[in-house]
Design a protein around this motif. Structure first.
Motif, PDB file in Angstrom:
ATOM      1  N   GLN A 103       9.816  -2.828  -0.164  1.00 15.64           N
ATOM      2  CA  GLN A 103      11.040  -2.079   0.091  1.00 15.64           C
ATOM      3  C   GLN A 103      10.984  -1.496   1.506  1.00 15.64           C
ATOM      4  O   GLN A 103       9.976  -0.923   1.900  1.00 15.64           O
ATOM      5  N   TYR A 104      12.079  -1.657   2.224  1.00 18.82           N
ATOM      6  CA  TYR A 104      12.189  -1.154   3.592  1.00 18.82           C
ATOM      7  C   TYR A 104      13.198  -0.025   3.615  1.00 18.82           C
ATOM      8  O   TYR A 104      14.308  -0.172   3.099  1.00 18.82           O
ATOM      9  N   PHE A 105      12.806   1.086   4.223  1.00 16.54           N
ATOM     10  CA  PHE A 105      13.577   2.313   4.123  1.00 16.54           C
ATOM     11  C   PHE A 105      14.411   2.586   5.373  1.00 16.54           C
ATOM     12  O   PHE A 105      14.020   2.255   6.489  1.00 16.54           O
ATOM     13  N   GLY A 106      15.534   3.238   5.142  1.00 14.84           N
ATOM     14  CA  GLY A 106      16.348   3.752   6.229  1.00 14.84           C
ATOM     15  C   GLY A 106      15.797   5.069   6.740  1.00 14.84           C
ATOM     16  O   GLY A 106      14.822   5.596   6.209  1.00 14.84           O
TER      17      GLY A 106
ATOM     18  N   TYR B  36       2.806   3.588   2.382  1.00  8.98           N
ATOM     19  CA  TYR B  36       3.843   3.865   3.366  1.00  8.98           C
ATOM     20  C   TYR B  36       3.429   5.076   4.186  1.00  8.98           C
ATOM     21  O   TYR B  36       2.686   5.943   3.713  1.00  8.98           O
ATOM     22  N   GLY B  43      12.194   7.930   8.385  1.00  6.93           N
ATOM     23  CA  GLY B  43      12.084   7.256   7.094  1.00  6.93           C
ATOM     24  C   GLY B  43      10.674   6.763   6.852  1.00  6.93           C
ATOM     25  O   GLY B  43       9.798   6.924   7.698  1.00  6.93           O
ATOM     26  N   LEU B  44      10.463   6.166   5.690  1.00  4.85           N
ATOM     27  CA  LEU B  44       9.144   5.627   5.360  1.00  4.85           C
ATOM     28  C   LEU B  44       8.964   4.263   6.012  1.00  4.85           C
ATOM     29  O   LEU B  44       9.867   3.430   5.988  1.00  4.85           O
ATOM     30  N   LEU B 104       9.515   1.531  -7.960  1.00  5.51           N
ATOM     31  CA  LEU B 104       8.265   2.054  -7.434  1.00  5.51           C
ATOM     32  C   LEU B 104       8.083   3.506  -7.842  1.00  5.51           C
ATOM     33  O   LEU B 104       9.038   4.280  -7.803  1.00  5.51           O
TER      34      LEU B 104
END
Lengths: 114, 116
Positions: A103-106, B36, B43-44, B104
């Motif tokens: 998952q790639y976050f904003g 992360y 953001g992460l 997650l």
């Protein structure tokens, strides 16, 4: 060329108002998510959409309503805002909806309810 | 159910020294594990993940993590810390046997502080 973008970055509003946060991803991913990060930095998933279909709907007040007009966009609408809604809201996306997908976050939207 | 624990709220290390940020997990089936990093007001950012295969996973910025099934751990490591590594680090887990989307579960985060 931002991968996952959110608008606005900051949102300050009064209790009882209705507000929306927008999210867009240009990664060509099929799945998008909304997370809430509270003041203690705890991250919790709220919703997930896969190809415009809702697949994760956590225990979230029904004042929160996600909307996905297409698979590149996932917006979050919040009705009747409360003080406890103050948090940072993150949008994320992944290629698919399976557990191996990253998952790639904003950058996040900091919501402050006064 | 799936859960993850980061037992240290903060880790302090001197620049140039090795660093370790601890993570343990609990799942019913096999785990998918992620690290992360979050810099202030950002953001992460994804660092690395373990899905299957080699227990030592290498990721971004010189970080690596070792999957240990017997100890149910996935500690993040770096041989030589930099001041710029100072940030909040999150471990996350996904149970491979759980259906219902890519949900997650994140740990509570560990603040890493690297000092000169």
């Amino acid at each position: 060329d931002t991968a996952v973008s959110q608008t606005p970055k900051y949102l300050v509003t009064q209790m009882g108002n209705d507000k929306s946060i927008k999210c867009e991803q240009n990664l060509g991913h099929d799945t998008m998510y909304w997370y809430k990060q509270d003041s203690k930095k705890f991250l919790k998933i709220m919703f997930s959409y896969n190809n415009k279909e809702l697949i994760i709907n956590e225990t979230v007040p029904n004042r929160f309503s996600p909307k996905s007009p297409d698979k590149a966009h996932l917006n979050l609408h919040i009705n009747s805002l409360e003080l406890g809604d103050s948090a940072v809201y993150f949008c994320a996306s992944s290629q698919g909806g399976v557990g191996t997908d990253t998952q790639y976050f904003g950058p996040g939207t900091r919501l402050t309810v006064l | 159910a799936q859960s993850v624990a980061q037992p240290e709220d903060q880790v302090n290390v001197a620049e140039g020294n090795p660093l370790t940020v601890k993570c343990t997990y609990s799942v019913s089936g096999n785990p998918y594990l992620f690290w992360y990093v979050q810099y202030p007001n950002r953001g992460l950012q994804f660092l690395l993940k373990y899905i299957t295969g080699d227990n030592l996973v290498k990721g971004s910025y010189g970080f690596e993590a070792e999957f240990n099934k017997s100890q149910t751990s996935f500690h993040l490591k770096k041989p030589s810390a930099l001041v710029s590594d100072s940030a909040l680090y999150f471990c996350a887990v996904r149970d491979a046997f759980t259906g219902g989307g890519n949900k997650l579960t994140f740990g509570t985060g560990t603040q890493l502080k690297v000092e000169l």
